[in-house]
Design an enzyme around this catalytic site. Structure first.
Site, mmCIF file in Angstrom:
data_model
loop_
_atom_site.group_PDB
_atom_site.id
_atom_site.type_symbol
_atom_site.label_atom_id
_atom_site.label_comp_id
_atom_site.label_asym_id
_atom_site.label_seq_id
_atom_site.Cartn_x
_atom_site.Cartn_y
_atom_site.Cartn_z
ATOM 1 C CG PHE A 69 10.059 13.008 9.953
ATOM 2 C CD1 PHE A 69 9.288 14.003 10.548
ATOM 3 C CD2 PHE A 69 9.450 11.811 9.618
ATOM 4 C CE1 PHE A 69 7.932 13.795 10.800
ATOM 5 C CE2 PHE A 69 8.105 11.592 9.865
ATOM 6 C CZ PHE A 69 7.344 12.591 10.455
ATOM 7 C CG ASP A 125 2.391 14.897 15.260
ATOM 8 O OD1 ASP A 125 2.346 14.535 16.448
ATOM 9 O OD2 ASP A 125 3.114 14.367 14.402
ATOM 10 C CG HIS A 173 1.530 1.961 4.555
ATOM 11 N ND1 HIS A 173 0.421 2.053 3.752
ATOM 12 C CD2 HIS A 173 1.719 3.198 5.074
ATOM 13 C CE1 HIS A 173 -0.047 3.285 3.764
ATOM 14 N NE2 HIS A 173 0.724 4.009 4.557
ATOM 15 C CB SER A 178 -0.933 -0.011 1.216
ATOM 16 O OG SER A 178 -0.198 -0.195 2.406
ATOM 17 C CD GLU A 213 1.513 8.470 4.891
ATOM 18 O OE1 GLU A 213 1.189 7.747 5.845
ATOM 19 O OE2 GLU A 213 2.358 9.392 4.979
#
Ligand code: FAD
Length: 288
Positions: free
Chosen positions: A210, A101, A259, A7, A9
């Site tokens: 990150f 967030d 993912h 999958s 994002e």
């Protein structure tokens, strides 16, 4: 090695150029017949309308199974559920339900006075409606807000018990990190699938910054390797090799679903899919 299901994002586009870029990314990756694709909801709820429109457009025009991210940040319960209504009206049946967030610069999550106070409350409200397949986030390394890593597993169990069917993890750099987490979830009686989130590293500086922010540990060897690769202009080669090796190790340990965090850039994800033996199923010109 068995072939995993995948999958992808994406994030919602903020301007016209970004819209074309997203369209191109989706066109390229749709050929790999993902189980679903998901569209994020900007930190602080900042992309509410763009996410809604991107999700509806992708659902209408691509034939892909589109999952909408939804967070509790900066909205009343009614406002949040109204967005879910709009997803449902567009025919979307999949939601990734998150606490979310806060906006940049804010000091931690503060619930809106009339809003959902946690992801569990949001999941309960969505599950009660019975309209959506609900996925949630999971944290193989301690989430910055967690008391300890056991608290993350207890909380994940609560999210799944509240009505979620599957969890997608934060990205991580070593297979062992995920495999240890999966074992601990298993011991805690979690039976829902935990799908590893894979970040093909487009840019080491951005990825490592990150990672530090969200608590993902950075192997010193990887830091060193990317620093050298960037110097020699071969970051992409290393990124493909690193993500492929990570995925292969996971697949060898029985992982069936992956993912990919694509960052709306199809190139590396496509290379990794190829290296894992995942072939495009339909001619690109027929996609979308
Ligand atoms: P939760 O799982 O609810 O909380 C995170 C951890 O904090 C828990 O594991 C638990 O240890 C602790 N905790 C939180 N609340 C409580 C409580 N009430 N009681 C006890 N412990 C608690 N952010 C966005 O803004 N938009 C997105 O689209 C987005 N997509 C994401 C997709 C995935 C797959 C993942 C993994 C993350 C995503 N995020 C997104 C980031 C996410 O919003 C942040 O990590 C946020 O800080 C936590 O949201 P959550 O729903 O995962 O939190």
């Amino acid at each position: 090695m068995s072939i995993p299901r995948i999958s992808f994002e994406f994030f919602p586009p903020r301007d016209l150029e970004a819209s074309f870029n997203l369209f191109e990314t989706v066109q390229t990756l749709a050929a790999y017949q993902p189980r679903f694709v998901s569209v994020t909801y900007g930190a602080g709820g900042t992309t509410r309308e763009i996410t809604r429109d991107a999700v509806a457009t992708l659902h209408k025009h691509t034939g892909l199974n589109v999952a909408a991210h939804l967070t509790c940040v900066d909205a009343t319960r009614e406002e949040t559920l109204a967005i879910a209504d709009q997803f449902a009206a567009a025919g979307v049946t999949e939601i990734v339900a998150l606490r979310g967030d806060p906006p940049k610069g804010a000091n931690g999550f503060t619930a809106h006075p009339q809003g959902f106070t946690s992801s569990v409350e949001l999941i309960e409200a969505l599950a009660e409606q019975g309209r959506f397949n609900i996925r949630v986030g999971a944290y193989p390394e301690k989430h910055p807000d967690a008391a300890d890593s056991n608290a993350d597993i207890d909380w994940l169990k609560r999210k799944l018990d509240a009505g979620a069917s599957e969890a997608i993890t934060q990205f991580f750099f070593e297979a062992e990190t995920f495999l240890r987490f999966r074992d601990r979830c298993d011991k805690a009686g979690i039976t829902a699938p935990i799908v590893p989130g894979i970040l093909p590293i487009e840019n080491w500086k951005g990825a490592s910054t990150f990672a530090r922010r969200c608590g993902a540990s950075i192997p010193p060897l990887l830091d060193d390797a990317f620093t050298k690769a960037a110097r020699d202009g071969r970051e992409d080669l290393l990124a493909t090799a690193q993500a492929t090796e990570l995925c292969s190790e996971l697949i060898d340990e029985g992982v069936e679903d992956l993912h990919f965090y694509t960052l709306n850039k199809p190139h590396l994800t496509r290379e990794v899919c190829h290296a894992l033996g995942i072939k495009p199923q339909i001619p690109l010109q027929k996609v979308a």
